[in-house]
Write an enzyme that holds these catalytic residues in place. Sequence first.
Site: not given
Length: 389
Positions: A72, A200, A292, A296, A384
Amino acid sequence: MRTQVCIIGGGPSGMLLGQLLQRNGIDNVVLERKTKDYVLSRIRAGVLEQGFVKLLETAGCAERLHAESFSHTGTYISYGEEIFRIDFVSQTGTPVVVYGQTEVTRDLYAARESSGATTEYNVEDVVIEGADGDTPSVRYSSNGQQRRIDCDFVAGCDGFHGVSRRAIPDNVRREYEKVYPFGWLGILSETPPVHEELIYANSDRGFALCSMRNENLSRYYIQCSLSDSPDDWSDQAFWDELRRRLPSDYADALQIGPSIEKSIAPLRSFVTEPMQWGRLFLCGDAAHIVPPTGAKGLNTAASDVHYLFHGLIEYYETGDRSGLDRYSETALRRIWKAERFSWWFSSLLHRYPDQTEFDRKMQIAELEFLRSNTAAQQAMAENYVGLPY
Ligand SMILES: Cc1cc2nc3c(=O)[nH]c(=O)nc-3n(C[C@H](O)[C@H](O)[C@H](O)COP(=O)(O)OP(=O)(O)OC[C@H]3O[C@@H](n4cnc5c(N)ncnc54)[C@H](O)[C@@H]3O)c2cc1C
């Protein structure tokens, strides 16, 4: 029994460490409280940093990952009807890899079995003894028999509810914790993901996440009350609520189906210090937990394993203990940064019960800043995809 490293816990931390040591000729035994089938049925993380992928390659366990995983190059963030993308590759040069924790664990178990290394399942009453001296040992029972393993080092990889962390005396151990006032209701469904990358979603009704495992296996989450139980949520109620939290184009495109797993996870930030005591070293969830949101949890477990593995290799190859002596300090430096990122990203996206209208305006202003500011996007993307080891 005698081994060089006794590993308590057969989750991803313990199995990855075991496999890395095994490939480098360091004898180890893994003690796992559950059955193999139980461990392999746990549905958990799905987004891997490149550092984790490299470790799996070093462990000789990345073949299926390279064949079946998805790369991704970015992620989407929505608020109300607004949606924008953060491009990881243009910001950092690095994508993330989508491959389920269940599959990682399956690959590690297969590699361990073919290496012939010892794994004991269904162990009970694990007790660590003498970790502050030169001759530690681990006592446990198996099939009603008492057993003992003498070893050079103990790796506590037994998750948040394990025994290893509590083997560090109270007057040495310090714990830092934040419990969030909501949970995540997650379902797995054999339906195509609503979008090819993760979404998100910050909505007035609460957070939602659209994630996936493969092209016909989707993982969706919605923020829920801590007092909810999965039985309170029919599949239809879940899909209806998820749709309400997504921009309408995505809500309309959502393909629904029966859930094949449904569970609620509480959200917590937690760190214990130090992560070592004498010859006992903690790795992964045994030492720290993140909410979550930032993906991580599994990735911080991997960086611990990296530092501990290198410390052990250095010790066995050269007799130099300095890497091991610095383990806690080195691992914690990265852990706290992952904790900060996970806390920040959670704070940005969730509704809090005590949130004022001002707080809500601050969230939206921060999302709009992130949407329009390259430096903010770069900071988000660097965290990220994973900070360097
Ligand atoms: C419901 C849920 C959802 C999650 N979702 C995500 C996500 O989306 N993204 C993400 O990055 N992270 C997620 N995580 C976090 C991630 O799964 C963990 O960070 C990761 O599993 C840590 O691996 P570990 O090996 O350190 O611990 P664990 O996976 O907890 O493994 C510990 C092992 O030790 C065993 N054990 C425990 N006590 C003993 C004992 N006394 N003796 C012997 N064995 C023992 C346990 O049975 C277990 O197999 C999630 C976690 C949970 C619980």
